[in-house]
Design a protein around this motif. Structure first.
Motif, PDB file in Angstrom:
ATOM      1  N   GLN A  20      11.422  -5.766  -1.479  1.00  0.00           N
ATOM      2  CA  GLN A  20      11.227  -6.906  -0.583  1.00  0.00           C
ATOM      3  C   GLN A  20      12.224  -7.962  -0.981  1.00  0.00           C
ATOM      4  O   GLN A  20      12.096  -8.584  -2.035  1.00  0.00           O
ATOM      5  N   VAL A  27       6.093   1.123  -7.928  1.00  0.00           N
ATOM      6  CA  VAL A  27       4.649   1.381  -7.857  1.00  0.00           C
ATOM      7  C   VAL A  27       4.312   2.698  -8.556  1.00  0.00           C
ATOM      8  O   VAL A  27       3.403   2.760  -9.379  1.00  0.00           O
ATOM      9  N   SER A  47      -6.877  -3.011  -8.325  1.00  0.00           N
ATOM     10  CA  SER A  47      -6.220  -3.345  -7.066  1.00  0.00           C
ATOM     11  C   SER A  47      -4.715  -3.514  -7.307  1.00  0.00           C
ATOM     12  O   SER A  47      -4.302  -4.137  -8.280  1.00  0.00           O
ATOM     13  N   ALA A  49      -2.619  -1.124  -8.067  1.00  0.00           N
ATOM     14  CA  ALA A  49      -2.058  -0.127  -8.996  1.00  0.00           C
ATOM     15  C   ALA A  49      -1.302   0.989  -8.262  1.00  0.00           C
ATOM     16  O   ALA A  49      -0.488   1.686  -8.856  1.00  0.00           O
ATOM     17  N   GLY A  50      -1.607   1.156  -6.969  1.00  0.00           N
ATOM     18  CA  GLY A  50      -0.875   2.163  -6.201  1.00  0.00           C
ATOM     19  C   GLY A  50      -1.724   3.300  -5.670  1.00  0.00           C
ATOM     20  O   GLY A  50      -1.203   4.342  -5.272  1.00  0.00           O
ATOM     21  N   LYS A  51      -3.032   3.089  -5.606  1.00  0.00           N
ATOM     22  CA  LYS A  51      -3.929   4.161  -5.152  1.00  0.00           C
ATOM     23  C   LYS A  51      -3.627   4.560  -3.698  1.00  0.00           C
ATOM     24  O   LYS A  51      -3.478   5.745  -3.402  1.00  0.00           O
ATOM     25  N   SER A  52      -3.555   3.569  -2.827  1.00  0.00           N
ATOM     26  CA  SER A  52      -3.309   3.888  -1.409  1.00  0.00           C
ATOM     27  C   SER A  52      -1.936   4.527  -1.245  1.00  0.00           C
ATOM     28  O   SER A  52      -1.776   5.479  -0.474  1.00  0.00           O
ATOM     29  N   THR A  53      -0.967   4.016  -1.977  1.00  0.00           N
ATOM     30  CA  THR A  53       0.386   4.581  -1.910  1.00  0.00           C
ATOM     31  C   THR A  53       0.347   6.057  -2.293  1.00  0.00           C
ATOM     32  O   THR A  53       0.918   6.908  -1.601  1.00  0.00           O
ATOM     33  N   GLU A 174     -11.390   4.584  -0.742  1.00  0.00           N
ATOM     34  CA  GLU A 174     -12.597   3.756  -0.855  1.00  0.00           C
ATOM     35  C   GLU A 174     -13.561   3.975   0.319  1.00  0.00           C
ATOM     36  O   GLU A 174     -13.890   3.034   1.053  1.00  0.00           O
ATOM     37  N   HIS A 207     -13.922   2.220  -6.333  1.00  0.00           N
ATOM     38  CA  HIS A 207     -14.187   1.232  -7.385  1.00  0.00           C
ATOM     39  C   HIS A 207     -15.591   1.425  -7.938  1.00  0.00           C
ATOM     40  O   HIS A 207     -16.000   0.711  -8.844  1.00  0.00           O
TER      41      HIS A 207
END
Ligand SMILES: Nc1ncnc2c1ncn2[C@@H]1O[C@H](COP(=O)(O)OP(=O)(O)OP(=O)(O)O)[C@@H](O)[C@H]1O
Length: 230
Positions: A20, A27, A47, A49-53, A174, A207
């Protein structure tokens, strides 16, 4: 698990950066994870940390910058978009924190849609949709629209939709995040039931430590890498 069985998903040395402006955020920095059929893996990490990525990359929704995603031993990074979409549609199911159901369709229609997109005749999609929803305790809710369902019911419809095409891999971000403890328990049981019955490989970001404790393995993301935790 037979010693020779391949993992359903194997994330090998995955790297992902976000840029950016002048800032680069590393990540994922060599994340490594293999998940076998029938296995539920909890992904627990703070939050950001890169879970969704990681889940998006495992689900072929996003490209990694380096490393390889193998689905059933097939390396996916050089596949065409069409081929990646085919694998995603047929082999992978997603459940999100917000259910993303289509509001103008009924519960059973929401579960029918992915099957019809795949080319199944309407009556077969309907039969399977009704069967899955009944299995998840929603037999009396087939023709309700999402707005007429509780949060837990909506999430169970989303789970039914995710497994409608009998995927090999289930990825959940989640899935119980917005729900009260009792409803979370209901939804988690529904997920477990389906994973066990269909021998899915599942990676579930959560979580909720009580729920994580009941899965087969727990992993976390630390400094862009996956670590197994107790
Ligand atoms: N498209 C993007 N562009 C720039 N930065 C991004 C993008 N997507 C994610 N990030 C950043 O990458 C990091 C990891 O995001 P990610 O959503 O994977 O985390 P997470 O562990 O799922 O977090 P949470 O538990 O809050 O959902 C965050 O710092 C986020 O701000």
């Amino acid at each position: 698990m037979a010693a020779t069985e391949s993992p359903v998903v194997f994330l090998h040395q995955i790297e992902r950066q976000y840029r950016q402006g002048d800032v680069t955020l590393d990540v994922l920095k060599g994340a490594e994870l293999a998940v076998w059929s029938g296995q539920m893996v909890a992904l627990i990490a703070p939050s950001g940390a890169g879970k969704s990525t990681l889940l998006h990359i495992a689900g072929l929704l996003e490209h990694q910058d380096a490393g390889e995603v193998y689905i059933d031993d097939v390396p996916t990074s050089n596949l065409s978009d069409t081929e990646r979409t085919r694998i995603r549609r047929n082999e992978i199911g997603f459940v999100y924190q917000a259910h993303h159901l289509l509001g103008e369709f009924t519960a059973v229609e929401n579960v029918m849609l992915p099957q019809m997109i795949r080319g199944l005749p309407k009556h077969e999609a309907q039969e399977r949709g009704a069967e899955l929803l009944s299995y998840l305790g929603l037999k009396d809710r087939l023709t309700h629209r999402p707005a007429e369902l509780s949060g837990g019911e909506q999430q169970r419809v989303a789970i039914a939709r995710a497994v409608a095409n009998a995927p090999r891999l289930l990825l959940a971000d989640e899935p119980t995040g917005n729900l009260d403890p009792k409803t979370s328990e209901h939804v988690f049981r529904a997920l477990t039931q389906l994973v066990r019955a269909s021998r899915l490989a599942a990676v579930i970001a959560t979580h909720n430590l009580d729920i994580a404790a009941r899965m087969d393995r727990r992993v976390t993301l630390k400094d862009g890498r996956i670590l197994e935790v107790e």
